[in-house]
Design a protein around this motif. Sequence first.
Motif, short mmCIF file in Angstrom:
data_model
loop_
_atom_site.label_atom_id
_atom_site.label_comp_id
_atom_site.label_asym_id
_atom_site.label_seq_id
_atom_site.Cartn_x
_atom_site.Cartn_y
_atom_site.Cartn_z
N MET A 209 0.85 -1.17 0.00
CA MET A 209 0.00 0.00 0.00
C MET A 209 0.90 1.24 0.00
O MET A 209 1.85 1.33 0.76
CB MET A 209 -0.89 -0.02 1.23
CG MET A 209 -1.90 1.06 1.25
SD MET A 209 -3.10 0.63 2.53
CE MET A 209 -3.79 2.19 2.82
N ALA A 210 0.59 2.21 -0.85
CA ALA A 210 1.41 3.41 -0.99
C ALA A 210 1.20 4.34 0.20
O ALA A 210 0.12 4.39 0.80
CB ALA A 210 1.04 4.13 -2.28
N ASP A 211 2.26 5.06 0.52
CA ASP A 211 2.20 6.03 1.60
C ASP A 211 1.29 7.18 1.17
O ASP A 211 1.45 7.71 0.06
CB ASP A 211 3.63 6.54 1.88
CG ASP A 211 3.67 7.52 3.04
OD1 ASP A 211 2.74 7.52 3.87
OD2 ASP A 211 4.64 8.29 3.11
N PRO A 212 0.32 7.58 2.00
CA PRO A 212 -0.60 8.66 1.61
C PRO A 212 0.12 9.97 1.28
O PRO A 212 -0.29 10.71 0.39
CB PRO A 212 -1.51 8.83 2.83
CG PRO A 212 -1.37 7.58 3.61
CD PRO A 212 -0.03 7.01 3.29
N ARG A 213 1.21 10.25 1.99
CA ARG A 213 1.95 11.49 1.70
C ARG A 213 2.59 11.44 0.32
O ARG A 213 2.57 12.43 -0.41
CB ARG A 213 3.01 11.74 2.77
CG ARG A 213 2.39 12.16 4.10
CD ARG A 213 3.44 12.28 5.15
NE ARG A 213 3.78 10.91 5.52
CZ ARG A 213 4.71 10.56 6.37
NH1 ARG A 213 5.44 11.47 6.94
NH2 ARG A 213 4.95 9.30 6.66
N ASP A 214 3.14 10.30 -0.04
CA ASP A 214 3.73 10.16 -1.37
C ASP A 214 2.67 10.32 -2.46
O ASP A 214 2.91 10.95 -3.49
CB ASP A 214 4.42 8.81 -1.51
CG ASP A 214 5.68 8.70 -0.67
OD1 ASP A 214 6.24 9.76 -0.31
OD2 ASP A 214 6.09 7.56 -0.36
N GLU A 215 1.52 9.74 -2.22
CA GLU A 215 0.41 9.87 -3.18
C GLU A 215 -0.03 11.31 -3.31
O GLU A 215 -0.26 11.81 -4.42
CB GLU A 215 -0.76 8.98 -2.74
CG GLU A 215 -1.96 9.05 -3.66
CD GLU A 215 -1.68 8.53 -5.06
OE1 GLU A 215 -2.43 8.93 -5.98
OE2 GLU A 215 -0.73 7.76 -5.25
#
Length: 113
Positions: free
Chosen positions: A1-7
């Motif tokens: 799962m991708a980091d929300p900040r990176d997204e």
Amino acid sequence: MADPRDELLRQIRAIRRRIDPQVLEKAAAAAERIQTARGASAASGGGASGAPAEAPADIPFDRQAARDVVMTFLQSRHDGGRFAMKLMEEMKKPEAAAKAYGQALSSKPIRKS
């Protein structure tokens, strides 16, 4: 799962690539002017209690720059001008304006001298 900040950063970069660089520069300059005005008002009237300073009633702004930003926003919409027309009609209604600012509607407009 991708980091929300990176997204979020990826989305911000994608949006910045779509924005006209001149508009981005104007927006950055306007934001800087607002921060400068808020900083000056906080320095002159801000307390040491740690509570946020109350926003001044009159924040100086460049009317032409504001008009340009609004026009750019309206021109970027792809609805054939429907949103702009609806906005203009709503602005003509004093009740809607009073509601937007959370003020009671008075019979006389308030003028600042």
